[in-house]
Design a protein around this motif. Structure first.
Motif, short mmCIF file in Angstrom:
data_model
loop_
_atom_site.label_atom_id
_atom_site.label_comp_id
_atom_site.label_asym_id
_atom_site.label_seq_id
_atom_site.Cartn_x
_atom_site.Cartn_y
_atom_site.Cartn_z
N ALA A 35 -74.84 -0.67 -1.73
CA ALA A 35 -74.90 -1.48 -2.94
C ALA A 35 -73.54 -1.58 -3.65
CB ALA A 35 -75.93 -0.89 -3.89
N THR A 36 -72.47 -1.42 -2.89
CA THR A 36 -71.17 -1.40 -3.53
C THR A 36 -70.54 -2.78 -3.66
OG1 THR A 36 -70.09 -0.98 -1.40
CG2 THR A 36 -70.71 0.93 -2.73
N SER A 37 -71.00 -3.77 -2.86
CA SER A 37 -70.40 -5.09 -2.91
C SER A 37 -71.02 -5.92 -4.01
CB SER A 37 -70.61 -5.81 -1.57
OG SER A 37 -70.03 -5.08 -0.52
N SER A 38 -70.26 -6.89 -4.53
CA SER A 38 -70.80 -7.82 -5.52
C SER A 38 -71.85 -8.69 -4.86
CB SER A 38 -69.69 -8.69 -6.07
OG SER A 38 -70.20 -9.76 -6.82
N ALA A 39 -72.97 -8.93 -5.58
CA ALA A 39 -74.05 -9.74 -5.01
C ALA A 39 -73.56 -11.12 -4.61
CB ALA A 39 -75.18 -9.86 -6.04
N ALA A 40 -72.63 -11.71 -5.36
CA ALA A 40 -72.18 -13.07 -5.08
C ALA A 40 -71.26 -13.13 -3.87
CB ALA A 40 -71.46 -13.64 -6.30
N ASP A 41 -70.73 -11.99 -3.42
CA ASP A 41 -69.75 -11.98 -2.34
C ASP A 41 -70.38 -11.83 -0.97
OD1 ASP A 41 -67.73 -12.24 -4.15
OD2 ASP A 41 -67.35 -10.09 -4.30
N VAL A 42 -71.66 -11.46 -0.92
CA VAL A 42 -72.31 -11.21 0.36
C VAL A 42 -73.34 -12.29 0.60
CG1 VAL A 42 -73.53 -9.51 1.75
CG2 VAL A 42 -71.98 -8.76 -0.05
N ALA A 43 -73.25 -12.98 1.73
CA ALA A 43 -74.14 -14.12 1.98
C ALA A 43 -75.06 -13.88 3.16
CB ALA A 43 -73.29 -15.37 2.24
N THR A 44 -76.17 -14.60 3.17
CA THR A 44 -77.10 -14.56 4.29
C THR A 44 -76.57 -15.46 5.39
OG1 THR A 44 -78.35 -16.42 3.45
CG2 THR A 44 -79.02 -14.25 2.70
N GLY A 45 -77.31 -15.50 6.50
CA GLY A 45 -76.89 -16.35 7.60
C GLY A 45 -76.84 -17.82 7.22
N GLY A 47 -75.96 -18.96 4.33
CA GLY A 47 -74.98 -19.17 3.29
C GLY A 47 -75.40 -18.76 1.90
N ALA A 48 -76.66 -18.35 1.71
CA ALA A 48 -77.13 -17.95 0.38
C ALA A 48 -76.63 -16.56 0.05
CB ALA A 48 -78.65 -17.99 0.33
N SER A 49 -76.09 -16.39 -1.14
CA SER A 49 -75.66 -15.06 -1.58
C SER A 49 -76.89 -14.24 -1.94
CB SER A 49 -74.74 -15.18 -2.79
OG SER A 49 -75.46 -15.67 -3.92
N ALA A 50 -76.69 -12.94 -2.13
CA ALA A 50 -77.80 -12.08 -2.54
C ALA A 50 -78.34 -12.54 -3.88
CB ALA A 50 -77.33 -10.62 -2.62
N GLU A 51 -77.45 -12.91 -4.80
CA GLU A 51 -77.88 -13.36 -6.11
C GLU A 51 -78.76 -14.60 -6.00
OE1 GLU A 51 -75.84 -14.23 -10.47
OE2 GLU A 51 -74.71 -14.62 -8.64
N GLU A 52 -78.36 -15.53 -5.14
CA GLU A 52 -79.13 -16.76 -4.95
C GLU A 52 -80.48 -16.46 -4.30
OE1 GLU A 52 -75.45 -19.93 -4.33
OE2 GLU A 52 -76.22 -18.76 -2.64
N ARG A 53 -80.47 -15.57 -3.31
CA ARG A 53 -81.73 -15.27 -2.62
C ARG A 53 -82.68 -14.54 -3.56
NH1 ARG A 53 -84.61 -17.92 0.83
NH2 ARG A 53 -85.83 -16.63 2.28
N ILE A 54 -82.17 -13.66 -4.38
CA ILE A 54 -83.02 -12.96 -5.35
C ILE A 54 -83.68 -13.96 -6.29
CG2 ILE A 54 -82.96 -11.42 -7.37
CD1 ILE A 54 -80.82 -9.80 -5.85
N GLU A 55 -82.92 -14.94 -6.76
CA GLU A 55 -83.48 -15.96 -7.65
C GLU A 55 -84.57 -16.75 -6.94
OE1 GLU A 55 -80.24 -18.35 -8.94
OE2 GLU A 55 -79.45 -16.83 -10.34
N GLN A 56 -84.34 -17.07 -5.67
CA GLN A 56 -85.33 -17.82 -4.90
C GLN A 56 -86.62 -17.02 -4.73
OE1 GLN A 56 -83.15 -18.55 -1.30
NE2 GLN A 56 -81.85 -20.15 -2.22
N VAL A 57 -86.47 -15.75 -4.37
CA VAL A 57 -87.65 -14.90 -4.16
C VAL A 57 -88.41 -14.70 -5.47
CG1 VAL A 57 -88.41 -12.57 -3.55
CG2 VAL A 57 -86.68 -13.72 -2.16
N ASN A 58 -87.69 -14.42 -6.54
CA ASN A 58 -88.36 -14.21 -7.83
C ASN A 58 -89.12 -15.45 -8.28
OD1 ASN A 58 -87.54 -11.56 -8.09
ND2 ASN A 58 -85.79 -12.01 -9.41
#
Length: 244
Positions: A35-45, A47-58
């Motif tokens: 959990a050390t990387s910024s959510a916006a810096d790590v993307a899914t296959g 192209g969605a970042s963790a922050e974007e995917r969390i918003e989608q799931v929520n």
């Protein structure tokens, strides 16, 4: 007692139990440096970042009926979860322990309703012993959440991808999202492809672990909070318990 009751409500959904059919996943307590990387810096296959995917799931979980089954760090035993966006949240608990029969918790329009037996079980797990008089056996204690009921299953926006914990759950590829603070750690397993869903949650709270599996997406089930004549405020409940 008020703070403990609110904490009970907050942990009821944040800690559940996986089904035996799930493939093995990493220990939620073993977060390491995931959990050390910024959510916006790590993307899914895709192209969605963790922050974007969390918003989608929520968003999906907030608007979609679902069920869940698991354990909880709040007390020993299983709990069943039902979410109906139009009617609210219902958690039926099968707590175990001396003279504990489980209980129920509801949430509707930002108000939680916790049965006296479930409240007592949660407090007991934290070393607070209370004796609930028989006349309050069927009473639900109310408290304000300060936010919507979806807060009980929403993924923390601070979560980051943890690829080393990715798994396949019942044939669905799942990405791990980790959010941690101090002795608290949550590992969320979200669907890697749409529809965006929370499939599983593993939690650690002060050394206690739990796991919840979510299923029956789109299957609407009735949720009926207790009637006003069956409820009392936390202040009223505390007065009644202290009086005995």
């Amino acid at each position: 007692m008020v703070a403990l009751a609110l904490m009970l409500g907050a942990t009821v959904l944040g800690c559940g139990a996986g089904s035996d059919g799930d493939e093995a996943v990493g220990d939620a307590g073993d977060t390491g440096g995931a959990a050390t990387s910024s959510a916006a810096d790590v993307a899914t296959g895709d192209g969605a970042s963790a922050e974007e995917r969390i918003e989608q799931v929520n968003e999906t979980m907030r608007d979609t009926p679902f069920s869940g089954l698991g354990t909880t760090t709040a007390y020993d035993g299983l709990q069943r979860i039902v979410w109906n966006p139009a009617q609210g949240l219902h958690i039926s608990s099968m707590a175990t322990g001396p003279d504990v029969d489980g209980g129920d918790m509801y949430c509707k329009d930002g108000v939680t309703y916790t049965s006296s037996s479930l409240l007592a079980a949660g407090l007991e797990s934290r070393g607070v012993q209370i004796s609930v008089p028989d006349r309050l056996d069927d009473v639900y204690v109310t408290s304000e959440t300060g936010q919507g009921c979806e807060a009980y299953f929403a993924i923390s926006p601070t979560g980051t991808f943890a690829p080393d914990k990715d798994a396949t759950l019942d044939g669905v590829r799942a990405q791990a999202v980790v959010a941690s603070s101090g002795s608290t750690s949550d590992t969320y397993f979200v669907s890697a492809e749409d529809p965006a869903r929370l499939l599983k949650l593993k939690s650690v709270r002060d050394g206690r672990t739990s796991s919840t599996t979510y299923f029956d997406f789109g299957m609407e089930k009735d949720v009926t909070p207790p009637s006003p004549d069956k409820t009392m405020s936390m202040e009223e409940f505390r007065t009644e318990v202290d009086a005995d």
